[in-house]
Design a protein around this motif. Structure first.
Motif, PDB file in Angstrom:
ATOM      1  N   GLN A 264       0.529   1.235   1.647  1.00  0.00           N
ATOM      2  CA  GLN A 264       0.822  -0.073   1.054  1.00  0.00           C
ATOM      3  C   GLN A 264       2.212  -0.164   0.442  1.00  0.00           C
ATOM      4  OE1 GLN A 264      -2.602  -0.736  -1.559  1.00  0.00           O
ATOM      5  NE2 GLN A 264      -3.380  -2.207  -0.085  1.00  0.00           N
ATOM      6  N   ASP A 265       2.780   0.986   0.064  1.00  0.00           N
ATOM      7  CA  ASP A 265       4.080   0.937  -0.593  1.00  0.00           C
ATOM      8  C   ASP A 265       5.240   0.996   0.395  1.00  0.00           C
ATOM      9  OD1 ASP A 265       3.676   3.519   0.206  1.00  0.00           O
ATOM     10  OD2 ASP A 265       4.225   4.455  -1.694  1.00  0.00           O
ATOM     11  N   LYS A 266       4.955   0.864   1.682  1.00  0.00           N
ATOM     12  CA  LYS A 266       6.020   0.993   2.685  1.00  0.00           C
ATOM     13  C   LYS A 266       6.432  -0.337   3.311  1.00  0.00           C
ATOM     14  CE  LYS A 266       6.591   5.441   2.465  1.00  0.00           C
ATOM     15  NZ  LYS A 266       5.851   5.654   1.227  1.00  0.00           N
ATOM     16  N   ILE A 267       5.621  -1.391   3.183  1.00  0.00           N
ATOM     17  CA  ILE A 267       5.975  -2.660   3.830  1.00  0.00           C
ATOM     18  C   ILE A 267       5.773  -3.846   2.891  1.00  0.00           C
ATOM     19  CG2 ILE A 267       5.523  -1.926   6.187  1.00  0.00           C
ATOM     20  CD1 ILE A 267       2.835  -3.419   6.021  1.00  0.00           C
ATOM     21  N   GLU A 268       6.500  -4.902   3.197  1.00  0.00           N
ATOM     22  CA  GLU A 268       6.302  -6.212   2.577  1.00  0.00           C
ATOM     23  C   GLU A 268       6.107  -7.222   3.703  1.00  0.00           C
ATOM     24  OE1 GLU A 268       8.909  -6.005  -1.538  1.00  0.00           O
ATOM     25  OE2 GLU A 268       9.781  -6.911   0.243  1.00  0.00           O
ATOM     26  N   MET A 269       5.123  -8.105   3.538  1.00  0.00           N
ATOM     27  CA  MET A 269       4.878  -9.142   4.528  1.00  0.00           C
ATOM     28  C   MET A 269       5.784 -10.342   4.285  1.00  0.00           C
ATOM     29  SD  MET A 269       2.405  -8.203   6.590  1.00  0.00           S
ATOM     30  CE  MET A 269       1.163  -6.897   6.674  1.00  0.00           C
TER      31      MET A 269
ATOM     32  N   VAL B  67       2.610  17.702  -0.947  1.00  0.00           N
ATOM     33  CA  VAL B  67       4.056  17.933  -0.971  1.00  0.00           C
ATOM     34  C   VAL B  67       4.615  17.613  -2.355  1.00  0.00           C
ATOM     35  CG1 VAL B  67       6.292  17.355   0.040  1.00  0.00           C
ATOM     36  CG2 VAL B  67       4.238  17.418   1.487  1.00  0.00           C
ATOM     37  N   GLY B  68       4.472  16.345  -2.790  1.00  0.00           N
ATOM     38  CA  GLY B  68       4.979  15.967  -4.102  1.00  0.00           C
ATOM     39  C   GLY B  68       5.327  14.493  -4.176  1.00  0.00           C
ATOM     40  N   TRP B  69       6.048  14.151  -5.231  1.00  0.00           N
ATOM     41  CA  TRP B  69       6.450  12.767  -5.498  1.00  0.00           C
ATOM     42  C   TRP B  69       7.905  12.558  -5.111  1.00  0.00           C
ATOM     43  CZ3 TRP B  69       3.019   9.102  -7.158  1.00  0.00           C
ATOM     44  CH2 TRP B  69       1.796   9.557  -7.685  1.00  0.00           C
ATOM     45  N   PHE B  70       8.221  11.348  -4.602  1.00  0.00           N
ATOM     46  CA  PHE B  70       9.554  11.032  -4.115  1.00  0.00           C
ATOM     47  C   PHE B  70       9.989   9.655  -4.609  1.00  0.00           C
ATOM     48  CE2 PHE B  70       7.676  14.047  -1.280  1.00  0.00           C
ATOM     49  CZ  PHE B  70       8.711  14.847  -0.823  1.00  0.00           C
ATOM     50  N   VAL B  71      11.297   9.473  -4.676  1.00  0.00           N
ATOM     51  CA  VAL B  71      11.848   8.169  -5.032  1.00  0.00           C
ATOM     52  C   VAL B  71      11.665   7.217  -3.849  1.00  0.00           C
ATOM     53  CG1 VAL B  71      13.915   6.901  -5.732  1.00  0.00           C
ATOM     54  CG2 VAL B  71      13.518   9.231  -6.572  1.00  0.00           C
ATOM     55  N   SER B  72      11.217   6.017  -4.134  1.00  0.00           N
ATOM     56  CA  SER B  72      10.948   5.057  -3.070  1.00  0.00           C
ATOM     57  C   SER B  72      12.230   4.609  -2.379  1.00  0.00           C
ATOM     58  CB  SER B  72      10.235   3.819  -3.627  1.00  0.00           C
ATOM     59  OG  SER B  72       8.941   4.138  -4.053  1.00  0.00           O
ATOM     60  N   ASN B  73      12.106   4.373  -1.095  1.00  0.00           N
ATOM     61  CA  ASN B  73      13.158   3.733  -0.325  1.00  0.00           C
ATOM     62  C   ASN B  73      12.883   2.233  -0.355  1.00  0.00           C
ATOM     63  OD1 ASN B  73      15.298   3.247   1.387  1.00  0.00           O
ATOM     64  ND2 ASN B  73      14.582   4.603   3.003  1.00  0.00           N
ATOM     65  N   LYS B  74      13.793   1.472   0.214  1.00  0.00           N
ATOM     66  CA  LYS B  74      13.502   0.042   0.334  1.00  0.00           C
ATOM     67  C   LYS B  74      12.342  -0.147   1.300  1.00  0.00           C
ATOM     68  CE  LYS B  74      16.713  -0.879   4.165  1.00  0.00           C
ATOM     69  NZ  LYS B  74      17.785  -1.741   4.674  1.00  0.00           N
ATOM     70  N   LYS B  75      11.598  -1.227   1.122  1.00  0.00           N
ATOM     71  CA  LYS B  75      10.432  -1.466   1.958  1.00  0.00           C
ATOM     72  C   LYS B  75      10.832  -2.076   3.300  1.00  0.00           C
ATOM     73  CE  LYS B  75       6.854  -1.965  -1.537  1.00  0.00           C
ATOM     74  NZ  LYS B  75       5.697  -2.785  -1.995  1.00  0.00           N
ATOM     75  N   ILE B  76      10.030  -1.795   4.302  1.00  0.00           N
ATOM     76  CA  ILE B  76      10.198  -2.422   5.603  1.00  0.00           C
ATOM     77  C   ILE B  76       9.680  -3.851   5.522  1.00  0.00           C
ATOM     78  CG2 ILE B  76       9.451  -2.376   8.025  1.00  0.00           C
ATOM     79  CD1 ILE B  76       9.152   0.696   7.673  1.00  0.00           C
TER      80      ILE B  76
END
Length: 229
Positions: free
Chosen positions: A218-223, A59-68
């Motif tokens: 890995q770029d979608k969550i923070e522990m 698809v392509g590259w997107f700007v990151s949202n805030k992490k869960i």
């Protein structure tokens, strides 16, 4: 131009984009900056390492949202904690099937294993971005006809309210793992990328009632873990 210079130029332009908005392709930027696509790709990979952008395969590259924010010591379900953090959550059911064995099936008692397990695979979204591929395994001996209930929205709610088992404790194993072709396809991440693998064993009292595997980009969550003395 060196890729770090291009990275800085792209980072400055990201301020003009919204979260989850697609950004220019590698080919376009290679023409714009008069460099190779490999140079642009390195710049994008550096920005991904800084959690500023993410990639959906094919698809392509997107700007990151805030992490869960993921709380390992919480037993809240996906829908509850993502909505509490301001995300629009939804779930797609990928498949269901009866299985006799899987990694972790030996953890259950012989009585629970007697009729096999129901495997439920779901894809979770936050703000229409796929963020979690989840496998649930439920012993059929404990949860007969479980598919007659709304397992798409919440397996946990079905177990609690339709079968009257409380979740009293969980054991988690967390590690980084390679991405299978199946996970790559559904999460939209390259097979060369690693993911966060979370194995959860849930109990009601001393009885194991569910085995759950979560695969997160890995770029979608923070522990986040609270530790008290």
């Amino acid at each position: 131009m060196k890729y770090m210079e291009i990275k800085d130029l792209i980072a400055a332009e990201l301020k003009n984009y919204s979260s989850n908005q697609m950004i220019p392709s590698e080919r376009y930027l290679a023409l714009k900056f008069d460099c190779s696509r490999e140079t642009v790709r390195k710049a994008y990979e550096q920005l991904r390492a800084e959690d500023k952008i993410y990639k959906l395969q094919n698809v392509g590259w997107f700007v990151s949202n805030k992490k869960i924010q993921y709380f390992p010591n919480s037993i809240e379900n996906f829908r509850t904690y993502t909505k509490a953090q301001g995300f629009n959550a939804r779930t797609d059911l990928i498949s269901t099937q009866r299985v006799d064995q899987f990694e972790g099936s030996d953890l259950f008692s012989p009585e629970s294993r007697s009729l096999g397990f129901m495997e439920i695979i779901r894809l979770r979204y936050a703000d229409d971005v796929p963020v979690l591929l989840e496998y649930n395994y439920l012993p059929i001996a404990l949860f007969p006809n479980v598919l007659e209930y709304d397992v798409i929205t919440s397996v946990q709610d079905v177990i609690k309210h339709s079968f009257h088992y409380d979740y009293t404790s969980s054991q988690l194993k967390i590690k980084n793992t390679g991405v299978s072709p199946f996970a790559s396809q559904h999460l939209g991440i390259p097979s060369s990328q690693t993911a966060t693998y979370i194995e959860r064993i849930s109990k009601s009292g001393e009885l194991i009632i569910e085995y759950d595997v979560e695969i997160w980009p890995q770029d979608k969550i923070e522990m986040t873990l609270d530790v008290h003395p």
